[in-house]
Design a protein around this motif. Structure first.
Motif, PDB file in Angstrom:
ATOM      1  N   ARG A  33     -14.191   5.790   5.346  1.00  0.00           N
ATOM      2  CA  ARG A  33     -13.275   6.933   4.741  1.00  0.00           C
ATOM      3  C   ARG A  33     -14.534   7.737   4.179  1.00  0.00           C
ATOM      4  O   ARG A  33     -14.523   8.845   4.066  1.00  0.00           O
ATOM      5  CB  ARG A  33     -12.413   6.373   3.509  1.00  0.00           C
ATOM      6  CG  ARG A  33     -11.250   5.592   3.935  1.00  0.00           C
ATOM      7  CD  ARG A  33     -10.443   6.353   5.062  1.00  0.00           C
ATOM      8  NE  ARG A  33      -9.838   7.532   4.464  1.00  0.00           N
ATOM      9  CZ  ARG A  33      -8.758   7.876   4.263  1.00  0.00           C
ATOM     10  NH1 ARG A  33      -7.864   6.701   4.001  1.00  0.00           N
ATOM     11  NH2 ARG A  33      -8.266   9.151   3.773  1.00  0.00           N
ATOM     12  N   LEU A  63      -8.523  10.864  -1.982  1.00  0.00           N
ATOM     13  CA  LEU A  63      -8.378  10.339  -0.492  1.00  0.00           C
ATOM     14  C   LEU A  63      -7.049  10.695   0.131  1.00  0.00           C
ATOM     15  O   LEU A  63      -6.970  10.824   1.128  1.00  0.00           O
ATOM     16  CB  LEU A  63      -8.756   8.535  -0.262  1.00  0.00           C
ATOM     17  CG  LEU A  63     -10.318   8.462  -0.476  1.00  0.00           C
ATOM     18  CD1 LEU A  63     -10.453   6.726  -0.201  1.00  0.00           C
ATOM     19  CD2 LEU A  63     -11.125   9.283   0.340  1.00  0.00           C
ATOM     20  N   TRP A  64      -5.851  10.871  -0.635  1.00  0.00           N
ATOM     21  CA  TRP A  64      -4.804  11.407  -0.293  1.00  0.00           C
ATOM     22  C   TRP A  64      -4.818  12.596   0.322  1.00  0.00           C
ATOM     23  O   TRP A  64      -3.841  13.017   0.863  1.00  0.00           O
ATOM     24  CB  TRP A  64      -3.641  11.150  -1.295  1.00  0.00           C
ATOM     25  CG  TRP A  64      -4.005  11.774  -2.429  1.00  0.00           C
ATOM     26  CD1 TRP A  64      -3.608  12.973  -2.959  1.00  0.00           C
ATOM     27  CD2 TRP A  64      -4.860  11.219  -3.840  1.00  0.00           C
ATOM     28  NE1 TRP A  64      -4.002  13.356  -4.099  1.00  0.00           N
ATOM     29  CE2 TRP A  64      -4.689  12.194  -4.700  1.00  0.00           C
ATOM     30  CE3 TRP A  64      -5.325  10.084  -4.043  1.00  0.00           C
ATOM     31  CZ2 TRP A  64      -5.382  12.293  -5.873  1.00  0.00           C
ATOM     32  CZ3 TRP A  64      -5.898   9.875  -5.095  1.00  0.00           C
ATOM     33  CH2 TRP A  64      -5.944  11.009  -6.233  1.00  0.00           C
ATOM     34  N   CYS A  88      -0.508   2.628  -2.124  1.00  0.00           N
ATOM     35  CA  CYS A  88      -1.997   2.136  -1.792  1.00  0.00           C
ATOM     36  C   CYS A  88      -2.564   3.248  -0.943  1.00  0.00           C
ATOM     37  O   CYS A  88      -2.097   2.906   0.215  1.00  0.00           O
ATOM     38  CB  CYS A  88      -2.167   0.692  -1.699  1.00  0.00           C
ATOM     39  SG  CYS A  88      -3.677   0.291  -1.453  1.00  0.00           S
ATOM     40  N   ASP A  89      -3.516   3.839  -1.219  1.00  0.00           N
ATOM     41  CA  ASP A  89      -4.260   4.700  -0.337  1.00  0.00           C
ATOM     42  C   ASP A  89      -4.923   3.852   0.858  1.00  0.00           C
ATOM     43  O   ASP A  89      -5.267   4.237   1.887  1.00  0.00           O
ATOM     44  CB  ASP A  89      -5.325   5.532  -0.958  1.00  0.00           C
ATOM     45  CG  ASP A  89      -4.510   6.807  -1.670  1.00  0.00           C
ATOM     46  OD1 ASP A  89      -3.567   7.088  -1.053  1.00  0.00           O
ATOM     47  OD2 ASP A  89      -4.975   6.838  -2.862  1.00  0.00           O
ATOM     48  N   ARG A  90      -5.153   2.561   0.607  1.00  0.00           N
ATOM     49  CA  ARG A  90      -6.050   1.525   1.371  1.00  0.00           C
ATOM     50  C   ARG A  90      -5.123   0.814   2.303  1.00  0.00           C
ATOM     51  O   ARG A  90      -5.121   0.847   3.479  1.00  0.00           O
ATOM     52  CB  ARG A  90      -7.004   0.609   0.850  1.00  0.00           C
ATOM     53  CG  ARG A  90      -7.681  -0.220   1.485  1.00  0.00           C
ATOM     54  CD  ARG A  90      -8.348  -1.182   0.764  1.00  0.00           C
ATOM     55  NE  ARG A  90      -9.556  -1.530   1.447  1.00  0.00           N
ATOM     56  CZ  ARG A  90      -9.419  -3.065   2.096  1.00  0.00           C
ATOM     57  NH1 ARG A  90      -8.257  -3.613   2.103  1.00  0.00           N
ATOM     58  NH2 ARG A  90     -10.409  -3.407   2.717  1.00  0.00           N
ATOM     59  N   MET A 114      -9.056   7.325  -5.297  1.00  0.00           N
ATOM     60  CA  MET A 114      -7.962   6.849  -4.527  1.00  0.00           C
ATOM     61  C   MET A 114      -7.176   5.948  -5.540  1.00  0.00           C
ATOM     62  O   MET A 114      -7.534   5.140  -6.475  1.00  0.00           O
ATOM     63  CB  MET A 114      -8.607   5.968  -3.549  1.00  0.00           C
ATOM     64  CG  MET A 114      -9.458   4.556  -4.003  1.00  0.00           C
ATOM     65  SD  MET A 114     -10.637   3.949  -3.233  1.00  0.00           S
ATOM     66  CE  MET A 114     -12.032   4.884  -3.897  1.00  0.00           C
TER      67      MET A 114
END
Length: 127
Positions: A33, A63-64, A88-90, A114
């Motif tokens: 990322r 990160l979104w 969750c962004d992951r 994140m």
């Protein structure tokens, strides 16, 4: 949880019973990322709020919304609400109770935010 909260209050890791980890080796997911983000920055694909003009202000990217950099005063421009704020962004897990806002600082002039579920938080940021 707003991006402002992580900067103005005690560490999210402490709030959720994790400990702050310095020199933590990021997972392949986070490295990837950050590499994609660096490529977007180098290619000029990231816009900014206008206050990040080489004056020493620290940029913040979620990160979104990885193609929008903002200064501390403009964090509301990358804020999210509703289900997205509890995802969750992951791993994409949706937690009705919410996710932990986490941050890494890959370079002094940039904070990358994140939202992580507890399992991903343990992998990426804390023990």
């Amino acid at each position: 949880m707003s991006a402002q909260r992580i900067i103005t209050t005690r560490s999210a890791a402490t709030v959720h019973g994790f400990t702050r980890t310095t020199n933590h080796e990021p997972t392949a997911w986070l490295k990837n990322r950050l590499q994609l983000l660096a490529a977007d920055l180098d290619a000029g694909h990231v816009t900014h709020c206008g206050h990040l003009n080489g004056n020493g202000a620290v940029g913040i990217i979620g990160l979104w919304a990885p193609r929008k950099a903002v200064c501390r005063d403009c964090q509301h421009l990358i804020g999210i609400q509703g289900a997205a704020d509890r995802t969750c962004d992951r791993c994409g897990h949706h937690d009705p109770a919410g996710v932990t806002l986490s941050a890494v600082r890959p370079i002094p002039a940039l904070i990358v935010l994140m939202g992580l579920c507890d399992a991903c938080q343990r992998k990426e940021a804390a023990k």
